[in-house]
Design a protein around this motif. Sequence first.
Motif, PDB file in Angstrom:
ATOM      1  N   THR A 485      51.553   3.767   1.397  1.00  0.00           N
ATOM      2  CA  THR A 485      51.340   5.071   1.139  1.00  0.00           C
ATOM      3  C   THR A 485      50.983   4.885  -0.615  1.00  0.00           C
ATOM      4  O   THR A 485      49.740   5.108  -1.028  1.00  0.00           O
ATOM      5  CB  THR A 485      52.702   5.882   0.983  1.00  0.00           C
ATOM      6  OG1 THR A 485      53.725   4.979   0.653  1.00  0.00           O
ATOM      7  CG2 THR A 485      52.859   5.964   2.441  1.00  0.00           C
ATOM      8  N   LYS A 486      51.993   4.852  -1.474  1.00  0.00           N
ATOM      9  CA  LYS A 486      51.508   4.891  -2.966  1.00  0.00           C
ATOM     10  C   LYS A 486      50.986   3.383  -3.256  1.00  0.00           C
ATOM     11  O   LYS A 486      50.183   3.526  -4.295  1.00  0.00           O
ATOM     12  CB  LYS A 486      52.977   4.610  -3.751  1.00  0.00           C
ATOM     13  CG  LYS A 486      53.022   4.654  -5.161  1.00  0.00           C
ATOM     14  CD  LYS A 486      54.346   4.507  -5.753  1.00  0.00           C
ATOM     15  CE  LYS A 486      54.472   4.952  -7.296  1.00  0.00           C
ATOM     16  NZ  LYS A 486      55.653   4.798  -7.896  1.00  0.00           N
ATOM     17  N   GLY A 487      51.024   2.278  -2.586  1.00  0.00           N
ATOM     18  CA  GLY A 487      50.386   1.187  -2.889  1.00  0.00           C
ATOM     19  C   GLY A 487      48.903   1.154  -2.289  1.00  0.00           C
ATOM     20  O   GLY A 487      48.056   0.951  -3.264  1.00  0.00           O
ATOM     21  N   GLY A 488      48.770   1.969  -1.362  1.00  0.00           N
ATOM     22  CA  GLY A 488      47.238   2.278  -1.250  1.00  0.00           C
ATOM     23  C   GLY A 488      46.581   3.203  -1.919  1.00  0.00           C
ATOM     24  O   GLY A 488      45.214   3.189  -2.447  1.00  0.00           O
ATOM     25  N   ALA A 489      47.347   4.206  -2.584  1.00  0.00           N
ATOM     26  CA  ALA A 489      46.762   5.001  -3.495  1.00  0.00           C
ATOM     27  C   ALA A 489      46.351   4.353  -4.839  1.00  0.00           C
ATOM     28  O   ALA A 489      45.302   4.776  -5.422  1.00  0.00           O
ATOM     29  CB  ALA A 489      47.671   6.098  -3.802  1.00  0.00           C
ATOM     30  N   SER A 490      47.145   3.351  -5.199  1.00  0.00           N
ATOM     31  CA  SER A 490      46.817   2.798  -6.384  1.00  0.00           C
ATOM     32  C   SER A 490      45.395   1.615  -6.016  1.00  0.00           C
ATOM     33  O   SER A 490      44.661   1.354  -7.046  1.00  0.00           O
ATOM     34  CB  SER A 490      48.156   1.901  -6.674  1.00  0.00           C
ATOM     35  OG  SER A 490      48.129   0.695  -5.569  1.00  0.00           O
ATOM     36  N   ILE A 491      45.403   1.264  -4.976  1.00  0.00           N
ATOM     37  CA  ILE A 491      44.051   0.492  -4.407  1.00  0.00           C
ATOM     38  C   ILE A 491      42.859   1.238  -4.735  1.00  0.00           C
ATOM     39  O   ILE A 491      41.948   0.753  -5.327  1.00  0.00           O
ATOM     40  CB  ILE A 491      44.410  -0.085  -3.217  1.00  0.00           C
ATOM     41  CG1 ILE A 491      45.579  -1.158  -3.031  1.00  0.00           C
ATOM     42  CG2 ILE A 491      42.962  -0.783  -2.898  1.00  0.00           C
ATOM     43  CD1 ILE A 491      45.407  -2.463  -3.741  1.00  0.00           C
ATOM     44  N   ILE A 492      43.019   2.629  -4.287  1.00  0.00           N
ATOM     45  CA  ILE A 492      41.503   3.083  -4.389  1.00  0.00           C
ATOM     46  C   ILE A 492      41.812   4.356  -5.595  1.00  0.00           C
ATOM     47  O   ILE A 492      40.806   5.103  -5.779  1.00  0.00           O
ATOM     48  CB  ILE A 492      41.575   4.068  -3.146  1.00  0.00           C
ATOM     49  CG1 ILE A 492      42.667   5.027  -2.736  1.00  0.00           C
ATOM     50  CG2 ILE A 492      41.312   2.986  -1.736  1.00  0.00           C
ATOM     51  CD1 ILE A 492      42.514   6.167  -1.694  1.00  0.00           C
ATOM     52  N   ASN A 493      42.796   3.815  -6.600  1.00  0.00           N
ATOM     53  CA  ASN A 493      42.644   4.685  -7.749  1.00  0.00           C
ATOM     54  C   ASN A 493      42.652   6.237  -7.524  1.00  0.00           C
ATOM     55  O   ASN A 493      42.053   6.959  -8.375  1.00  0.00           O
ATOM     56  CB  ASN A 493      41.446   4.367  -8.713  1.00  0.00           C
ATOM     57  CG  ASN A 493      41.554   3.151  -9.266  1.00  0.00           C
ATOM     58  OD1 ASN A 493      42.622   2.614  -9.612  1.00  0.00           O
ATOM     59  ND2 ASN A 493      40.366   2.573  -9.664  1.00  0.00           N
ATOM     60  N   ARG A 494      43.482   6.780  -6.802  1.00  0.00           N
ATOM     61  CA  ARG A 494      43.709   8.074  -6.285  1.00  0.00           C
ATOM     62  C   ARG A 494      45.093   8.505  -6.659  1.00  0.00           C
ATOM     63  O   ARG A 494      45.986   8.316  -6.170  1.00  0.00           O
ATOM     64  CB  ARG A 494      43.463   8.424  -4.877  1.00  0.00           C
ATOM     65  CG  ARG A 494      42.219   8.093  -4.254  1.00  0.00           C
ATOM     66  CD  ARG A 494      40.934   9.059  -5.076  1.00  0.00           C
ATOM     67  NE  ARG A 494      41.325  10.314  -4.746  1.00  0.00           N
ATOM     68  CZ  ARG A 494      40.363  10.904  -3.672  1.00  0.00           C
ATOM     69  NH1 ARG A 494      39.672  10.214  -2.751  1.00  0.00           N
ATOM     70  NH2 ARG A 494      40.872  12.309  -3.520  1.00  0.00           N
ATOM     71  N   SER A 495      45.591   8.853  -7.957  1.00  0.00           N
ATOM     72  CA  SER A 495      46.662   9.002  -8.502  1.00  0.00           C
ATOM     73  C   SER A 495      47.527  10.260  -7.947  1.00  0.00           C
ATOM     74  O   SER A 495      48.507  10.285  -8.196  1.00  0.00           O
ATOM     75  CB  SER A 495      46.669   9.201 -10.097  1.00  0.00           C
ATOM     76  OG  SER A 495      45.684  10.338 -10.620  1.00  0.00           O
ATOM     77  N   TYR A 496      46.731  11.212  -7.158  1.00  0.00           N
ATOM     78  CA  TYR A 496      47.519  12.254  -6.629  1.00  0.00           C
ATOM     79  C   TYR A 496      47.710  12.148  -5.101  1.00  0.00           C
ATOM     80  O   TYR A 496      47.996  13.076  -4.388  1.00  0.00           O
ATOM     81  CB  TYR A 496      46.576  13.458  -6.830  1.00  0.00           C
ATOM     82  CG  TYR A 496      46.775  13.928  -8.420  1.00  0.00           C
ATOM     83  CD1 TYR A 496      47.675  14.605  -8.977  1.00  0.00           C
ATOM     84  CD2 TYR A 496      45.694  13.581  -9.095  1.00  0.00           C
ATOM     85  CE1 TYR A 496      47.886  15.072 -10.239  1.00  0.00           C
ATOM     86  CE2 TYR A 496      45.697  14.131 -10.429  1.00  0.00           C
ATOM     87  CZ  TYR A 496      46.659  14.655 -11.033  1.00  0.00           C
ATOM     88  OH  TYR A 496      46.801  15.209 -12.342  1.00  0.00           O
ATOM     89  N   LEU A 497      47.542  10.874  -4.618  1.00  0.00           N
ATOM     90  CA  LEU A 497      47.970  10.711  -3.013  1.00  0.00           C
ATOM     91  C   LEU A 497      49.210   9.620  -3.087  1.00  0.00           C
ATOM     92  O   LEU A 497      49.582   8.997  -3.985  1.00  0.00           O
ATOM     93  CB  LEU A 497      46.634  10.053  -2.531  1.00  0.00           C
ATOM     94  CG  LEU A 497      45.413  10.884  -2.292  1.00  0.00           C
ATOM     95  CD1 LEU A 497      44.321   9.861  -1.645  1.00  0.00           C
ATOM     96  CD2 LEU A 497      45.735  11.855  -1.487  1.00  0.00           C
ATOM     97  N   GLY A 498      49.649   9.481  -1.926  1.00  0.00           N
ATOM     98  CA  GLY A 498      50.550   8.511  -1.777  1.00  0.00           C
ATOM     99  C   GLY A 498      52.088   8.716  -1.923  1.00  0.00           C
ATOM    100  O   GLY A 498      52.992   8.159  -1.780  1.00  0.00           O
ATOM    101  N   GLU A 499      52.452   9.973  -2.681  1.00  0.00           N
ATOM    102  CA  GLU A 499      53.741  10.600  -2.714  1.00  0.00           C
ATOM    103  C   GLU A 499      54.009  11.844  -2.555  1.00  0.00           C
ATOM    104  O   GLU A 499      52.869  12.713  -2.447  1.00  0.00           O
ATOM    105  CB  GLU A 499      54.091  10.297  -4.366  1.00  0.00           C
ATOM    106  CG  GLU A 499      53.989   8.804  -4.615  1.00  0.00           C
ATOM    107  CD  GLU A 499      54.634   8.551  -6.138  1.00  0.00           C
ATOM    108  OE1 GLU A 499      55.835   8.685  -6.447  1.00  0.00           O
ATOM    109  OE2 GLU A 499      53.736   8.475  -6.969  1.00  0.00           O
ATOM    110  N   ILE A 500      55.061  12.372  -2.318  1.00  0.00           N
ATOM    111  CA  ILE A 500      55.362  13.808  -2.265  1.00  0.00           C
ATOM    112  C   ILE A 500      55.890  14.123  -3.439  1.00  0.00           C
ATOM    113  O   ILE A 500      57.117  14.148  -3.676  1.00  0.00           O
ATOM    114  CB  ILE A 500      56.414  13.936  -0.925  1.00  0.00           C
ATOM    115  CG1 ILE A 500      55.872  13.485   0.302  1.00  0.00           C
ATOM    116  CG2 ILE A 500      56.618  15.461  -0.693  1.00  0.00           C
ATOM    117  CD1 ILE A 500      56.655  13.635   1.696  1.00  0.00           C
ATOM    118  N   LYS A 501      55.131  14.958  -4.243  1.00  0.00           N
ATOM    119  CA  LYS A 501      55.527  15.380  -5.429  1.00  0.00           C
ATOM    120  C   LYS A 501      54.625  16.617  -5.847  1.00  0.00           C
ATOM    121  O   LYS A 501      53.693  16.936  -5.313  1.00  0.00           O
ATOM    122  CB  LYS A 501      55.229  14.379  -6.531  1.00  0.00           C
ATOM    123  CG  LYS A 501      56.017  13.182  -6.848  1.00  0.00           C
ATOM    124  CD  LYS A 501      55.753  12.610  -7.973  1.00  0.00           C
ATOM    125  CE  LYS A 501      56.349  11.327  -8.279  1.00  0.00           C
ATOM    126  NZ  LYS A 501      56.194  10.445  -9.401  1.00  0.00           N
TER     127      LYS A 501
END
Length: 577
Positions: A485-501
């Motif tokens: 989840t969060k790791g995947g978001a860091s791969i594709i540089n999508r800072s608003y994905l991968g977490e529930i915030k």
Amino acid sequence: MQKRFNDLSKYFFSRKINKSMDHEKQKLYSVAYTLFLKIVCGLINCLNAYAGSDFINSKCAEEIKEKNDQLIEALFKYSLHIDGEDFKSFHSFKNKILHLLQLVEALNFYIRNNDKSNIKKYNEELICLQNEIKTNYRKVVDRILLVLNNNVKQIHNVNRILTLTNIIITNSCKANAGNTSSESDNLITIPGFINCWSYSWQSLFRNIPEMQNAGDNWMFNLAKRVDKMTLEDFYTAARTHYLECLLGGATTVVDCLYMVKDNAVFDQLVRAANDVGIRLILIRGSMDQNYWGNKFLSPFIQDRQKILVESEAIIKKYHDTSDSAMVQVGLGPCSIKTGSKELYQETAKLARQHDGVQLFTLLGEEPDEKKVCGFPSLSQYMKILDWLGDDVIFVNTVNLELNDLKRIAQNESKIVDCPRSNARGTGISKLQEMIELEIPIGIGTAGAAGNDRCSMQDELLWARYSQGLRGLDYLKPHDVIQIGTKGGASIINRSYLGEIKNGYLADLILYDTKNTIHYAGAVTDPVGSLVGSGHLDVHTAIVNGEIVVQNGRHVRLDHTEIIRKQNETALRIEKQL
């Protein structure tokens, strides 16, 4: 305020919203309902915080009163922008909360005076009222969501998480059970997985007998089948693949096509992603040399200049740089066996002329790649090509050495592992070492021709267990989920994905594990069981704030028709060989 509110109630109860309102009023309408959603859910969160305690303490009661006052204020402010029946519903909900606060005050008085008879009486009445409020809450939320869904284009920030987007959430991977319906108390909610590497077009070629092992001329057997595919076949395959990924928990998918004859094929992939409602990172793959001289690969070997021109055309057509982009583009020479030194260098130069366009390539997937490039180190070769940096992602790096990984870490490049397809043909990645070196890691499924099923749960399970095969400890379940989840978001540089915030994009998946036999007994760590107990289709999937899967079925697409079309297409291609 309460008296003024009651004086106006009769008028508002009879109001009906004007269906032909202009855009500005429609926007206010949507903003109002979004605010009510946030406040009502805040109230329920306060009540849930009380659950299990002997009484509602004064602090909790103050929070409930504060939220209820916000509801009253919102009803005043937006009274002209909500339907009369909805006004009545919110008014009733507000009154129940006021009654609850009165009961709390009385109950706390009797507790302080140790009046056991009244304590029991008021506590029973309070519990009954709480249950009534929660039932009423579900009806209120269902109505709000219906209104918002019907006015989705006018909603401000509807695609981002407020207090919830169709579900109660907490600021944790171990989110509370969702509330998509009155029967959803058993659901587990986590951020959507990010499938960091896949090949949608391979979904037509599952379980081909002559493609079961890496030594089976796998690439050539694949190429001769892809050569028979029409543009519509690419759409059919992509639609199936994206739906499969979505049901498997991926709300974002990176899709690489490196066997390219016509740039129009990428239109079909975007079309399929739009129909399924999944986020797409479209990788314009390329090959400009035929290392093996194989006739089946020849149709897909393109002139380098043509590749660059067509790559830029795809970027200009589809690459969206906004935070909530549904389609973005990356560039990906397939491998150093099929890509010349010049192709790598010029592709990197092109990508870096465009904001947010990343570079992807297979590296170290096969053991003879050092011999191919003529360098003692693959990472050293990549450095010569200017293929190191935080915009570079290496895929399937099972044969990289520790020194390669250290150089990748030092240059802030990233790695994607596809555990099952790698284990089937080329090896096991050094995930533990990557974690220790703090290399950003993502997980991908690769394609169905190499793994027969594209499930992020399966891949995460294999990522975890494969380290045990190396004589190391299994990766911890929650760490693996974070990679997905969060790791995947860091791969594709999508800072608003991968977490529930709050403020993050509302890409969420909900699982029903309590009604699934192979999850029975997994009660001590329900979230961790998602990567321990095996594949399970999602109950609900939400992408960009829109419910796209509910009760295990896509809300718009006919699963039976998709399966029928896919099977017909696969059979036709096999007959053409």
